[in-house]
Write a protein that holds these residues in place. Sequence first.
Motif, PDB file in Angstrom:
ATOM      1  N   ILE A 109       0.955  -1.343  -0.135  1.00  0.00           N
ATOM      2  CA  ILE A 109      -0.108   0.025  -0.052  1.00  0.00           C
ATOM      3  C   ILE A 109       0.797   1.129   0.234  1.00  0.00           C
ATOM      4  O   ILE A 109       1.735   1.301   0.990  1.00  0.00           O
ATOM      5  N   ASN A 110       0.464   2.086  -0.899  1.00  0.00           N
ATOM      6  CA  ASN A 110       1.446   3.379  -1.116  1.00  0.00           C
ATOM      7  C   ASN A 110       0.580   4.716  -1.187  1.00  0.00           C
ATOM      8  O   ASN A 110      -0.480   4.537  -1.943  1.00  0.00           O
ATOM      9  N   GLY A 111       0.831   5.655  -0.476  1.00  0.00           N
ATOM     10  CA  GLY A 111       0.306   6.794  -0.521  1.00  0.00           C
ATOM     11  C   GLY A 111      -1.048   7.231   0.464  1.00  0.00           C
ATOM     12  O   GLY A 111      -1.269   6.077   1.211  1.00  0.00           O
ATOM     13  N   GLU A 150      -0.114  10.860  -5.156  1.00  0.00           N
ATOM     14  CA  GLU A 150      -0.138  12.410  -4.672  1.00  0.00           C
ATOM     15  C   GLU A 150      -1.957  12.644  -4.203  1.00  0.00           C
ATOM     16  O   GLU A 150      -1.949  13.355  -3.216  1.00  0.00           O
ATOM     17  N   LYS A 151      -2.541  11.735  -4.905  1.00  0.00           N
ATOM     18  CA  LYS A 151      -4.144  11.626  -4.525  1.00  0.00           C
ATOM     19  C   LYS A 151      -4.609  10.599  -4.303  1.00  0.00           C
ATOM     20  O   LYS A 151      -5.972  10.410  -3.782  1.00  0.00           O
ATOM     21  N   TYR A 152      -3.913   9.384  -4.196  1.00  0.00           N
ATOM     22  CA  TYR A 152      -4.185   8.273  -4.096  1.00  0.00           C
ATOM     23  C   TYR A 152      -3.614   7.330  -3.140  1.00  0.00           C
ATOM     24  O   TYR A 152      -2.345   7.407  -3.125  1.00  0.00           O
ATOM     25  N   GLN A 153      -4.500   6.486  -2.538  1.00  0.00           N
ATOM     26  CA  GLN A 153      -3.835   5.267  -1.876  1.00  0.00           C
ATOM     27  C   GLN A 153      -3.701   4.168  -2.751  1.00  0.00           C
ATOM     28  O   GLN A 153      -4.833   3.699  -2.998  1.00  0.00           O
ATOM     29  N   VAL A 154      -2.648   3.843  -3.313  1.00  0.00           N
ATOM     30  CA  VAL A 154      -2.376   2.715  -4.129  1.00  0.00           C
ATOM     31  C   VAL A 154      -2.030   1.482  -3.456  1.00  0.00           C
ATOM     32  O   VAL A 154      -1.004   1.197  -2.852  1.00  0.00           O
ATOM     33  N   TYR A 155      -2.907   0.537  -3.837  1.00  0.00           N
ATOM     34  CA  TYR A 155      -2.911  -1.244  -3.529  1.00  0.00           C
ATOM     35  C   TYR A 155      -2.228  -1.775  -4.802  1.00  0.00           C
ATOM     36  O   TYR A 155      -2.896  -1.498  -5.777  1.00  0.00           O
TER      37      TYR A 155
END
Length: 256
Positions: free
Chosen positions: A17-19, A46-51
Motif C-alpha cells: 500500500i502506497n500513499g 499524490e491523491k491516491y492510496q495505491v494497492y
Amino acid sequence: MEKKLTTSDGTKIAYDINGKGKTMLMIHGVTDCKESYDSDLSYLTEKYQVYRYDLRGHGNSDHPKKQFDLEDHINDGIELIKQLKLEDFVLYGGSLGSYIAQGIAVRIPERINKLILNVSAAKNPASALAETAKKDNIPEKTSERREYWIKHLTHDPKNIASIEKSGFQKNTLDAEDEYRALKSITAFDFRDQLNKIDCPTLITSGIYDPVNPPAKGEILHKLIKNNQFSKFPSGHLLRLECAAQYKETVLDFLRK
C-alpha cells in the motif's frame, strides 16, 4: 511495506500500500510483478492510496506447481478486494491485469468507481506466448529472458534502454514458473458481460502492439457504456514507451 493475505485455497498473495487519499488497485501483467508500477507511484500517490499485488505464480506471492488459470486470477482479485474491504475505488489493469480487471468489474461493479484498461481485449484465445517463447528458444537465464520480452514487446528500439531501467519484470521468474504463468492466460470472452460496467472507463491501446492491437481496444470501446479510448505510438509496453503522454492521459481521466 509488503504484506500477505491468504486466499480460500491457501495461496498467499503479496501486496503493498502506497500513499494516502482515494483508493486505487493496480493489477500487473503476465510474468511481471507489482514493482512494474514503481514509476507510476510518484504521480498517483499524490491523491491516491495505491494497492498493488503480485498475481499468484508471480513476484512474492506463492508459486503453485499445479497449473492455474485466468479464473484463479479473477477469484484472487475478488478475494483480495473483499478481505481488504476495498469500496468505491479505481481499478487499474494492464494486459493480463486488464483481463482480470474486466472479470472483477463485471462481477462486483458496485465497488468500482473508475476503470482503467491498458493494452486490453474483450476476447482472446488462450495465449500463444508460452509456445512462442519455446519456439524462439527463450534463454534460460532470467536476466536474458527479461531482455527477450522487452525487445519482443517494444515498438521503438530507442525505448529499450529506458524500459530496461524500469520496474518491468523486476522480480523475474525462473523458466518453469514463467511457462506456467504464460499458460495461465486461458481463453476468455467478456463481450456479453461488459454492459454490466457503467463506471467511467479509460481504454488505451498501442498502435503497434503485437499482442492486443487497437482493433481489440475498439471492441471494448463499443461495448462499455461510458468510456474514453486513446491510442499511442507504442508496442505492448505502452505505459513505459509513451510514459509522459500516458501519464497525462491517466491524470486527465482521473480528474474528470
